[in-house]
Design a protein around this motif. Structure first.
Motif, mmCIF file in Angstrom:
data_model
loop_
_atom_site.group_PDB
_atom_site.id
_atom_site.type_symbol
_atom_site.label_atom_id
_atom_site.label_comp_id
_atom_site.label_asym_id
_atom_site.label_seq_id
_atom_site.Cartn_x
_atom_site.Cartn_y
_atom_site.Cartn_z
ATOM 1 N N ASN A 372 13.472 30.577 -112.235
ATOM 2 C CA ASN A 372 14.400 31.640 -111.829
ATOM 3 C C ASN A 372 13.727 32.698 -110.950
ATOM 4 O O ASN A 372 13.858 33.908 -111.172
ATOM 5 N N ILE A 373 13.013 32.227 -109.941
ATOM 6 C CA ILE A 373 12.362 33.166 -109.008
ATOM 7 C C ILE A 373 13.425 33.740 -108.087
ATOM 8 O O ILE A 373 14.218 32.995 -107.497
ATOM 9 N N GLN A 374 13.426 35.048 -107.929
ATOM 10 C CA GLN A 374 14.391 35.650 -107.017
ATOM 11 C C GLN A 374 13.815 36.885 -106.336
ATOM 12 O O GLN A 374 12.996 37.602 -106.898
ATOM 13 N N ILE A 375 14.256 37.085 -105.105
ATOM 14 C CA ILE A 375 13.889 38.278 -104.347
ATOM 15 C C ILE A 375 14.892 39.377 -104.690
ATOM 16 O O ILE A 375 16.111 39.161 -104.636
ATOM 17 N N ASP A 376 14.380 40.551 -105.060
ATOM 18 C CA ASP A 376 15.261 41.637 -105.491
ATOM 19 C C ASP A 376 15.452 42.712 -104.423
ATOM 20 O O ASP A 376 16.545 43.243 -104.272
ATOM 21 N N LYS A 377 14.382 43.042 -103.687
ATOM 22 C CA LYS A 377 14.472 44.048 -102.633
ATOM 23 C C LYS A 377 13.548 43.656 -101.486
ATOM 24 O O LYS A 377 12.514 43.021 -101.692
ATOM 25 N N VAL A 378 13.924 44.083 -100.287
ATOM 26 C CA VAL A 378 13.093 43.857 -99.097
ATOM 27 C C VAL A 378 13.184 45.089 -98.208
ATOM 28 O O VAL A 378 14.290 45.583 -97.936
ATOM 29 N N ALA A 379 12.043 45.584 -97.764
ATOM 30 C CA ALA A 379 12.006 46.706 -96.820
ATOM 31 C C ALA A 379 11.503 46.200 -95.476
ATOM 32 O O ALA A 379 10.531 45.441 -95.410
ATOM 33 N N PHE A 380 12.169 46.623 -94.401
ATOM 34 C CA PHE A 380 11.820 46.178 -93.056
ATOM 35 C C PHE A 380 11.078 47.269 -92.285
ATOM 36 O O PHE A 380 11.119 48.446 -92.647
ATOM 37 N N SER A 381 10.434 46.864 -91.223
ATOM 38 C CA SER A 381 9.631 47.800 -90.422
ATOM 39 C C SER A 381 10.476 48.850 -89.726
ATOM 40 O O SER A 381 9.964 49.911 -89.338
ATOM 41 N N ASP A 382 11.772 48.565 -89.540
ATOM 42 C CA ASP A 382 12.627 49.554 -88.880
ATOM 43 C C ASP A 382 13.200 50.571 -89.860
ATOM 44 O O ASP A 382 14.024 51.411 -89.495
ATOM 45 N N GLY A 383 12.770 50.512 -91.127
ATOM 46 C CA GLY A 383 13.223 51.474 -92.134
ATOM 47 C C GLY A 383 14.414 51.018 -92.954
ATOM 48 O O GLY A 383 14.766 51.669 -93.946
ATOM 49 N N SER A 384 15.034 49.929 -92.583
ATOM 50 C CA SER A 384 16.182 49.431 -93.327
ATOM 51 C C SER A 384 15.724 48.685 -94.577
ATOM 52 O O SER A 384 14.587 48.229 -94.664
ATOM 53 N N VAL A 385 16.624 48.590 -95.554
ATOM 54 C CA VAL A 385 16.297 47.969 -96.842
ATOM 55 C C VAL A 385 17.415 47.009 -97.245
ATOM 56 O O VAL A 385 18.611 47.328 -97.093
ATOM 57 N N TRP A 386 17.029 45.839 -97.738
ATOM 58 C CA TRP A 386 17.987 44.888 -98.310
ATOM 59 C C TRP A 386 17.814 44.893 -99.820
ATOM 60 O O TRP A 386 16.694 44.891 -100.316
ATOM 61 N N LYS A 387 18.934 44.921 -100.560
ATOM 62 C CA LYS A 387 18.895 44.876 -102.015
ATOM 63 C C LYS A 387 19.826 43.774 -102.505
ATOM 64 O O LYS A 387 20.934 43.590 -101.964
ATOM 65 N N ARG A 388 19.396 43.091 -103.542
ATOM 66 C CA ARG A 388 20.247 42.085 -104.143
ATOM 67 C C ARG A 388 21.453 42.757 -104.800
ATOM 68 O O ARG A 388 21.301 43.733 -105.543
ATOM 69 N N LYS A 389 22.625 42.221 -104.534
ATOM 70 C CA LYS A 389 23.852 42.804 -105.104
ATOM 71 C C LYS A 389 24.056 42.318 -106.542
ATOM 72 O O LYS A 389 23.708 41.196 -106.879
#
Length: 389
Positions: A372-389
């Protein structure tokens, strides 16, 4: 968290083999004549993307060259004395006497036969070609009439040079690379005994390939022979001036290489978007994982991921569950659970890059499996952030 860089997959500069999706149509009733004699084909000529492709062996031999097939490298070598054409299956660039020649359509395999662009063969040899209806007529000329003719006793393929003469010589050649925004030429030499052969520098690198050397990123454009030296006499290649013009800044090859890169980049970005969609729009894709032991025999989690976006990733958070060899949960850490939460900070994973990250699982000592490996958050170089919903 320990970071281990295993490989970097830059599809746009590694020139991935991209299927064109072009339809191959049989050139109905099309016939080829060389010096008035009809070429007998087991596989009829075909047309792809407006290019006439012909069965390699029959055509090459009809043109007066010897045909050889290098199965290991999927390479055709057509040679006759001082004229040699090297063609690699599915590659967008061939070589005539070592000089890069871009193909509108690469060589392909059809019905067990290797089909090559007819225009490459005729232009490479300096032959004339005319079409009348479904009939193609080719008239060959002396090798010296070809613009690629060197006038030197050499057989030149895409990877090696052979001395066809009976005395020892030194071959001087140039390789052309794109680096730091400009085409750069580098000089090399090869000493050859009579009938001797030597591999070129970077012999396995193909035009368009990207590589790093001493901290500089290079794109290989191609090479050409400058001259040979026999005793005190130096003879300059008759095709050197042409080659130098083709490879130079603003030259034909640079323009063609840029166009090829643009095409590959567009294809790459399209594929990346498709992969991102398949990955449910999660920026990091898990492509592999394993458990190893460190020097103290503690387990380590190794997770390989690839960035599926067109932006650089500078930080991320992930989680996974730990289990032992019996498939029982292994609890540890705080809070005391078999769910591990990890983070990657101070990193930079560019678009398409693949990295392997490692985490110390000493608090989860008996771990032998990850689930059950999962990515929870990701931060990008342009300052934007992705979060798992």
């Amino acid at each position: 968290m320990k970071q281990r860089v295993l490989t970097i997959l830059l599809a746009m500069v590694m020139l991935l083999a991209i299927p064109t999706g072009l339809s191959a149509a049989k050139a109905e009733s099309q016939t080829v004549f060389v010096n008035g004699k009809k070429v007998a084909y087991a596989q009829a000529p075909i047309s792809e993307n407006g290019t006439t492709l012909v069965s390699a062996k029959e055509t090459i031999e009809a043109l007066g060259l010897a045909f050889s097939w290098d199965k290991g490298n999927k390479r055709i070598i057509a040679s006759s004395g001082e004229m040699t054409i090297s063609i690699i299956l599915d590659e967008p660039v061939a070589m005539v006497n070592g000089i890069s020649v871009f193909l509108g359509t690469p060589a392909v395999e059809r019905n067990g036969r290797t089909m090559v662009p007819l225009r490459l063969l005729t232009d490479g040899l300096g032959a004339s070609m005319g079409t009348k209806g479904q009939q193609i007529s080719i008239k060959t000329v002396e090798p010296s009439k070809s613009k690629y003719y060197t006038g030197l006793p050499l057989q030149i393929t895409n990877s090696a040079v052979k001395n066809l003469g009976t005395e020892k010589i030194v071959v001087n050649y140039k390789e052309y690379y794109y680096a730091a925004g400009a085409v750069q030429a580098y000089d090399f030499t090869a000493s050859l005994n009579a009938r001797g052969k030597a591999a070129f520098n970077n012999a396995t690198v193909k035009p368009g390939d990207n590589f790093d050397s001493n901290g500089t990123n290079y794109i290989f454009f191609g090479r050409t022979i400058y001259s040979i030296e026999a005793g005190d006499k130096e003879t300059v290649s008759k095709s050197y001036r042409l080659a130098n013009q083709l490879y130079s800044n603003g030259g034909t090859i640079e323009k063609q290489m840029r166009a090829l890169y643009k095409q590959k980049e567009d294809e790459y970005k399209k594929r990346l978007k498709e992969e991102l969609k398949k990955n449910n729009n999660v920026p990091f894709k898990i492509v592999g994982h394993s458990i190893t032991k460190d020097s103290y025999n503690y387990p380590e989690a190794n997770i390989k991921m690839v960035n599926l976006t067109d932006k650089a990733i500078v930080s991320f958070e992930l989680s996974f569950s730990t289990y032992d060899v019996y498939d029982d949960p292994v609890k540890g850490g705080y809070p005391y659970t078999n769910r591990f939460y990890g983070r990657g900070n101070d990193i930079r994973v560019e678009s398409g890059e693949q990295y392997t990250f490692s985490w110390d699982l000493s608090s989860y000592y008996n771990t032998s499996k990850l689930k059950n490996i999962q990515i929870d958050k990701v931060a990008f170089s342009d300052g934007s952030v992705w979060k798992r919903k």
